[in-house]
Design a protein around this motif. Structure first.
Motif, PDB file in Angstrom:
ATOM      1  N   ILE A   1       0.844  -1.202   0.000  1.00 31.48           N
ATOM      2  CA  ILE A   1       0.000   0.000   0.000  1.00 31.48           C
ATOM      3  C   ILE A   1       0.875   1.246   0.000  1.00 31.48           C
ATOM      4  O   ILE A   1       0.617   2.205  -0.724  1.00 31.48           O
ATOM      5  CB  ILE A   1      -0.977   0.000   1.193  1.00 31.48           C
ATOM      6  N   GLY A   2       1.940   1.242   0.795  1.00 29.87           N
ATOM      7  CA  GLY A   2       2.867   2.372   0.814  1.00 29.87           C
ATOM      8  C   GLY A   2       3.527   2.599  -0.535  1.00 29.87           C
ATOM      9  O   GLY A   2       3.659   3.735  -0.985  1.00 29.87           O
ATOM     10  N   ALA A   3       3.929   1.502  -1.190  1.00 28.22           N
ATOM     11  CA  ALA A   3       4.564   1.633  -2.504  1.00 28.22           C
ATOM     12  C   ALA A   3       3.585   2.175  -3.536  1.00 28.22           C
ATOM     13  O   ALA A   3       3.932   3.058  -4.327  1.00 28.22           O
ATOM     14  CB  ALA A   3       5.114   0.279  -2.950  1.00 28.22           C
ATOM     15  N   ILE A   4       2.359   1.660  -3.532  1.00 26.29           N
ATOM     16  CA  ILE A   4       1.346   2.132  -4.488  1.00 26.29           C
ATOM     17  C   ILE A   4       1.035   3.603  -4.237  1.00 26.29           C
ATOM     18  O   ILE A   4       0.995   4.410  -5.173  1.00 26.29           O
ATOM     19  CB  ILE A   4       0.075   1.271  -4.395  1.00 26.29           C
TER      20      ILE A   4
ATOM     21  N   VAL B   1       8.655   4.774   1.458  1.00 27.75           N
ATOM     22  CA  VAL B   1       8.754   5.591   2.674  1.00 27.75           C
ATOM     23  C   VAL B   1       7.758   6.749   2.618  1.00 27.75           C
ATOM     24  O   VAL B   1       7.040   7.008   3.595  1.00 27.75           O
ATOM     25  CB  VAL B   1      10.201   6.104   2.864  1.00 27.75           C
ATOM     26  N   ILE B   2       7.699   7.440   1.478  1.00 29.43           N
ATOM     27  CA  ILE B   2       6.742   8.542   1.313  1.00 29.43           C
ATOM     28  C   ILE B   2       5.316   8.023   1.479  1.00 29.43           C
ATOM     29  O   ILE B   2       4.478   8.650   2.134  1.00 29.43           O
ATOM     30  CB  ILE B   2       6.914   9.223  -0.061  1.00 29.43           C
ATOM     31  N   GLY B   3       5.017   6.866   0.904  1.00 26.02           N
ATOM     32  CA  GLY B   3       3.680   6.277   1.014  1.00 26.02           C
ATOM     33  C   GLY B   3       3.323   5.883   2.432  1.00 26.02           C
ATOM     34  O   GLY B   3       2.188   6.084   2.876  1.00 26.02           O
TER      35      GLY B   3
ATOM     36  N   PHE C   1     -13.829  13.037   6.395  1.00 24.70           N
ATOM     37  CA  PHE C   1     -13.851  11.920   5.452  1.00 24.70           C
ATOM     38  C   PHE C   1     -13.281  10.686   6.123  1.00 24.70           C
ATOM     39  O   PHE C   1     -12.157  10.709   6.612  1.00 24.70           O
ATOM     40  CB  PHE C   1     -13.014  12.221   4.197  1.00 24.70           C
ATOM     41  N   GLY C   2     -14.046   9.600   6.117  1.00 20.53           N
ATOM     42  CA  GLY C   2     -13.557   8.340   6.636  1.00 20.53           C
ATOM     43  C   GLY C   2     -13.541   7.309   5.526  1.00 20.53           C
ATOM     44  O   GLY C   2     -14.506   7.195   4.777  1.00 20.53           O
ATOM     45  N   MET C   3     -12.449   6.600   5.384  1.00 15.66           N
ATOM     46  CA  MET C   3     -12.347   5.595   4.330  1.00 15.66           C
ATOM     47  C   MET C   3     -11.976   4.261   4.967  1.00 15.66           C
ATOM     48  O   MET C   3     -11.190   4.214   5.905  1.00 15.66           O
ATOM     49  CB  MET C   3     -11.290   5.993   3.307  1.00 15.66           C
ATOM     50  N   SER C   4     -12.524   3.187   4.397  1.00 13.60           N
ATOM     51  CA  SER C   4     -12.197   1.866   4.914  1.00 13.60           C
ATOM     52  C   SER C   4     -11.934   0.921   3.760  1.00 13.60           C
ATOM     53  O   SER C   4     -12.228   1.230   2.605  1.00 13.60           O
ATOM     54  CB  SER C   4     -13.340   1.342   5.777  1.00 13.60           C
ATOM     55  N   GLY C   5     -11.361  -0.201   4.045  1.00 12.32           N
ATOM     56  CA  GLY C   5     -11.053  -1.188   3.031  1.00 12.32           C
ATOM     57  C   GLY C   5      -9.726  -0.917   2.357  1.00 12.32           C
ATOM     58  O   GLY C   5      -9.030   0.061   2.647  1.00 12.32           O
TER      59      GLY C   5
ATOM     60  N   ILE D   1      -5.539   2.852   0.244  1.00  8.63           N
ATOM     61  CA  ILE D   1      -4.673   3.358  -0.826  1.00  8.63           C
ATOM     62  C   ILE D   1      -4.986   4.824  -1.111  1.00  8.63           C
ATOM     63  O   ILE D   1      -4.073   5.651  -1.244  1.00  8.63           O
ATOM     64  CB  ILE D   1      -4.801   2.495  -2.097  1.00  8.63           C
ATOM     65  N   VAL D   2      -6.263   5.175  -1.181  1.00  8.78           N
ATOM     66  CA  VAL D   2      -6.655   6.569  -1.442  1.00  8.78           C
ATOM     67  C   VAL D   2      -6.196   7.472  -0.304  1.00  8.78           C
ATOM     68  O   VAL D   2      -5.623   8.544  -0.533  1.00  8.78           O
ATOM     69  CB  VAL D   2      -8.180   6.676  -1.660  1.00  8.78           C
ATOM     70  N   SER D   3      -6.419   7.043   0.921  1.00 10.74           N
ATOM     71  CA  SER D   3      -6.015   7.826   2.085  1.00 10.74           C
ATOM     72  C   SER D   3      -4.501   8.014   2.124  1.00 10.74           C
ATOM     73  O   SER D   3      -4.004   9.121   2.355  1.00 10.74           O
ATOM     74  CB  SER D   3      -6.494   7.131   3.362  1.00 10.74           C
ATOM     75  N   ALA D   4      -3.759   6.945   1.888  1.00 15.31           N
ATOM     76  CA  ALA D   4      -2.301   7.032   1.888  1.00 15.31           C
ATOM     77  C   ALA D   4      -1.802   7.910   0.746  1.00 15.31           C
ATOM     78  O   ALA D   4      -0.841   8.661   0.908  1.00 15.31           O
ATOM     79  CB  ALA D   4      -1.697   5.636   1.790  1.00 15.31           C
ATOM     80  N   THR D   5      -2.452   7.831  -0.401  1.00 11.96           N
ATOM     81  CA  THR D   5      -2.052   8.656  -1.547  1.00 11.96           C
ATOM     82  C   THR D   5      -2.283  10.134  -1.256  1.00 11.96           C
ATOM     83  O   THR D   5      -1.426  10.980  -1.542  1.00 11.96           O
ATOM     84  CB  THR D   5      -2.808   8.231  -2.814  1.00 11.96           C
TER      85      THR D   5
END
Length: 84
Positions: A12-15, A36-38, A54-58, A63-67
């Motif tokens: 997830i961090g890499a994506i 590392v940035i992710g 905004f709350g995101m799950s799954g 991925i969206v939150s980390a991005t």
């Protein structure tokens, strides 16, 4: 944290890092840097998005939150580089 969770966390961090580097042109840091940035972006996104309602799950939400967090981090790095 077991091995499977760690691998998912790194993927997830890499994506997220790759997506953020692609969306914010000129701030790519290579594979390890993007991970590392992710990962840092995931923490920023997990804190920032609930603050603004905004709350995101799954998996897709992670991925969206980390991005989003990684984009914020890259923009902050860009501001610091311009000032310095």
């Amino acid at each position: 944290m077991d091995l499977q969770a760690l691998i998912i966390f790194l993927v997830i961090g890499a994506i997220a890092g790759w997506l953020a580097g692609t969306l914010v042109k000129g701030y790519g840091f290579g594979l390890l840097g993007n991970i590392v940035i992710g990962i840092i972006g995931a923490y920023i996104g997990a804190w920032l998005l609930p603050q603004i309602g905004f709350g995101m799950s799954g998996l897709i939400g992670a991925i969206v939150s980390a991005t989003i967090g990684a984009i914020v981090l890259l923009l902050l790095i860009g501001l610091v580089r311009k000032v310095a």
